[in-house]
Design a protein around this motif. Structure first.
Motif, PDB file in Angstrom:
ATOM      1  N   ASN A   1       2.404 -14.727  -0.384  1.00 35.57           N
ATOM      2  CA  ASN A   1       3.109 -13.892  -1.355  1.00 35.57           C
ATOM      3  C   ASN A   1       2.926 -12.391  -1.127  1.00 35.57           C
ATOM      4  OD1 ASN A   1       4.406 -15.872  -2.898  1.00 35.57           O
ATOM      5  ND2 ASN A   1       2.536 -16.333  -4.013  1.00 35.57           N
ATOM      6  N   ASN A   2       1.731 -11.965  -0.752  1.00 29.44           N
ATOM      7  CA  ASN A   2       1.467 -10.531  -0.671  1.00 29.44           C
ATOM      8  C   ASN A   2       1.399  -9.965   0.741  1.00 29.44           C
ATOM      9  OD1 ASN A   2       1.362 -10.315  -3.447  1.00 29.44           O
ATOM     10  ND2 ASN A   2      -0.864 -10.514  -3.562  1.00 29.44           N
TER      11      ASN A   2
ATOM     12  N   ASP B   1      -2.249  -2.933 -12.712  1.00 27.15           N
ATOM     13  CA  ASP B   1      -1.573  -2.432 -11.517  1.00 27.15           C
ATOM     14  C   ASP B   1      -2.219  -2.921 -10.228  1.00 27.15           C
ATOM     15  OD1 ASP B   1      -3.928  -1.049 -11.795  1.00 27.15           O
ATOM     16  OD2 ASP B   1      -3.090   0.914 -11.264  1.00 27.15           O
ATOM     17  N   ARG B   2      -3.142  -3.873 -10.312  1.00 29.33           N
ATOM     18  CA  ARG B   2      -3.878  -4.306  -9.123  1.00 29.33           C
ATOM     19  C   ARG B   2      -3.184  -5.449  -8.390  1.00 29.33           C
ATOM     20  NH1 ARG B   2     -10.169  -4.394  -9.493  1.00 29.33           N
ATOM     21  NH2 ARG B   2      -9.577  -2.188  -9.564  1.00 29.33           N
ATOM     22  N   VAL B   3      -3.081  -5.318  -7.076  1.00 27.43           N
ATOM     23  CA  VAL B   3      -2.571  -6.394  -6.234  1.00 27.43           C
ATOM     24  C   VAL B   3      -3.696  -7.396  -6.012  1.00 27.43           C
ATOM     25  CG1 VAL B   3      -1.685  -6.981  -3.943  1.00 27.43           C
ATOM     26  CG2 VAL B   3      -0.919  -4.875  -5.077  1.00 27.43           C
ATOM     27  N   PHE B   4      -3.412  -8.668  -6.251  1.00 32.14           N
ATOM     28  CA  PHE B   4      -4.452  -9.684  -6.099  1.00 32.14           C
ATOM     29  C   PHE B   4      -3.843 -11.060  -5.898  1.00 32.14           C
ATOM     30  CE2 PHE B   4      -3.424 -10.025 -10.559  1.00 32.14           C
ATOM     31  CZ  PHE B   4      -3.509 -11.380 -10.812  1.00 32.14           C
TER      32      PHE B   4
ATOM     33  N   GLY C   1       4.890 -11.609   5.975  1.00 32.80           N
ATOM     34  CA  GLY C   1       6.243 -11.104   5.774  1.00 32.80           C
ATOM     35  C   GLY C   1       6.311  -9.684   5.244  1.00 32.80           C
ATOM     36  N   ASN C   2       5.156  -9.087   4.915  1.00 34.67           N
ATOM     37  CA  ASN C   2       5.105  -7.713   4.415  1.00 34.67           C
ATOM     38  C   ASN C   2       4.928  -6.772   5.612  1.00 34.67           C
ATOM     39  OD1 ASN C   2       4.474  -5.223   3.249  1.00 34.67           O
ATOM     40  ND2 ASN C   2       3.280  -6.149   1.598  1.00 34.67           N
ATOM     41  N   GLU C   3       5.962  -6.004   5.949  1.00 33.44           N
ATOM     42  CA  GLU C   3       5.942  -5.172   7.151  1.00 33.44           C
ATOM     43  C   GLU C   3       4.930  -4.040   7.075  1.00 33.44           C
ATOM     44  OE1 GLU C   3       9.917  -3.941   7.928  1.00 33.44           O
ATOM     45  OE2 GLU C   3      10.598  -5.973   8.444  1.00 33.44           O
ATOM     46  N   LYS C   4       4.336  -3.838   5.929  1.00 36.91           N
ATOM     47  CA  LYS C   4       3.249  -2.867   5.798  1.00 36.91           C
ATOM     48  C   LYS C   4       2.015  -3.348   6.558  1.00 36.91           C
ATOM     49  CE  LYS C   4       0.286  -0.872   2.171  1.00 36.91           C
ATOM     50  NZ  LYS C   4       0.113  -0.756   0.691  1.00 36.91           N
ATOM     51  N   TYR C   5       1.878  -4.668   6.709  1.00 37.06           N
ATOM     52  CA  TYR C   5       0.672  -5.244   7.286  1.00 37.06           C
ATOM     53  C   TYR C   5       0.868  -5.884   8.656  1.00 37.06           C
ATOM     54  CZ  TYR C   5      -1.183  -4.606   2.597  1.00 37.06           C
ATOM     55  OH  TYR C   5      -1.586  -4.052   1.405  1.00 37.06           O
TER      56      TYR C   5
ATOM     57  N   ARG D   1      -0.329 -11.356  -7.770  1.00 39.89           N
ATOM     58  CA  ARG D   1       0.479 -10.216  -8.209  1.00 39.89           C
ATOM     59  C   ARG D   1       0.668  -9.290  -7.021  1.00 39.89           C
ATOM     60  NH1 ARG D   1      -2.481  -7.202 -12.171  1.00 39.89           N
ATOM     61  NH2 ARG D   1      -1.623  -8.463 -13.861  1.00 39.89           N
ATOM     62  N   GLY D   2       1.913  -8.917  -6.761  1.00 33.66           N
ATOM     63  CA  GLY D   2       2.226  -8.073  -5.613  1.00 33.66           C
ATOM     64  C   GLY D   2       2.343  -6.607  -5.963  1.00 33.66           C
ATOM     65  N   GLU D   3       2.757  -5.826  -4.980  1.00 33.31           N
ATOM     66  CA  GLU D   3       2.912  -4.392  -5.170  1.00 33.31           C
ATOM     67  C   GLU D   3       3.979  -4.055  -6.201  1.00 33.31           C
ATOM     68  OE1 GLU D   3       3.798  -3.327  -1.170  1.00 33.31           O
ATOM     69  OE2 GLU D   3       1.696  -3.058  -0.604  1.00 33.31           O
ATOM     70  N   ASP D   4       4.912  -4.972  -6.397  1.00 39.65           N
ATOM     71  CA  ASP D   4       5.975  -4.742  -7.388  1.00 39.65           C
ATOM     72  C   ASP D   4       5.520  -5.043  -8.810  1.00 39.65           C
ATOM     73  OD1 ASP D   4       5.763  -7.479  -7.261  1.00 39.65           O
ATOM     74  OD2 ASP D   4       7.859  -7.855  -6.696  1.00 39.65           O
ATOM     75  N   GLY D   5       4.278  -5.487  -8.965  1.00 36.53           N
ATOM     76  CA  GLY D   5       3.746  -5.786 -10.289  1.00 36.53           C
ATOM     77  C   GLY D   5       4.139  -7.146 -10.824  1.00 36.53           C
TER      78      GLY D   5
END
Length: 253
Positions: A121-122, A41-44, A125-129, A105-109
């Motif tokens: 990739n992670n 489950d780790r984002v990396f 473009g990720n509006e969380k960041y 690997r992203g948040e979607d697994g």
């Protein structure tokens, strides 16, 4: 007697070449092991940090990796691995990919095994960041203040990510197994081993210091091989091809 001696040498060269092939096959891809050892489950992301070639007659190939992982969700941290031996084929496959992500690997697994610019990739473009901002007549990615360290991590202060680059990657490369090195200017791509992005950040890397020596060895071997082929061709013309049989083993690589 002379023919027997040539035959023995040929068989030896064939054996050496064959052993080299088997050796190449038995060197596991260290990236596969690094991915396997990650919690599911780790984002990396894993990027190629450095490269090296050792040896003259028999060469060994090595990679060093940069891993960005979220041991705590939303808090990416980076670490640099030790050297890992890789096969010749793995080395050649990624010789242009220093500084690039090889797998993530992203948040979607979802596991993405494609060569891509760091952070694309992670995080980009990720509006969380962060968000896209307008400046200098274009749209560029900008991390929020609490994630400003990521701009340094991905060298975006010096090499900003234009939205057109990102859209090109997502629209034409992502999910298609194609490496994306960004736009090309003056014969050099924006990302990758020979880009200014990588050369300026990794000027003291092992590969930067050794690649000239490696290229000289490759050119020397290529020159000797061409010269040998030329001599064989002339000899075959004079002696009806018998000399070509005595050289049939070759080195292959």
């Amino acid at each position: 007697m002379k023919y027997a001696k040539l035959t023995a040498i040929t068989l030896l060269l064939i054996a050496v070449s064959s052993c080299g092939g088997r050796r190449d096959e038995f060197v596991k891809n260290p990236v596969d092991d690094l991915v396997r050892d990650m919690p599911t489950d780790r984002v990396f992301s894993i990027a190629l940090y450095d490269m090296n070639v050792e040896g003259n007659f028999f060469e060994d190939y090595y990679h060093k990796y940069r891993i960005i992982e979220e041991t705590t969700p939303g808090q990416p941290e980076e670490r640099i691995t030790d050297w890992y031996q890789v096969s010749e084929s793995q080395f050649k496959q990624h010789v242009d990919d220093m500084g690039m992500e090889l797998v993530s690997r992203g948040e979607d697994g979802k596991l993405v095994k494609e060569v891509s610019p760091p952070g694309y990739n992670n995080y980009v473009g990720n509006e969380k960041y962060g968000q896209w901002t307008q400046r200098d007549g274009g749209s560029f990615w900008e991390f929020y203040g609490k994630y400003a360290f990521m701009s340094s991590m991905f060298r975006m202060f010096t090499y900003p990510v234009n939205r057109s680059y990102y859209n090109d990657y997502r629209g034409n490369y992502y999910g298609r197994g194609r490496a994306y090195y960004g736009p090309t200017s003056g014969g050099s791509s924006y990302y990758g081993t020979n880009s200014n992005y990588t050369r300026t950040s990794r000027s003291n890397s092992t590969w930067s210091n050794n690649r000239s020596s490696f290229k000289n060895r490759v050119n020397s071997r290529t020159s000797r091989s061409s010269s040998s082929t030329s001599r064989t061709s002339r000899s075959s013309s004079r002696y009806g091809g018998s000399s070509s049989r005595s050289r049939g083993g070759g080195f292959g690589k």
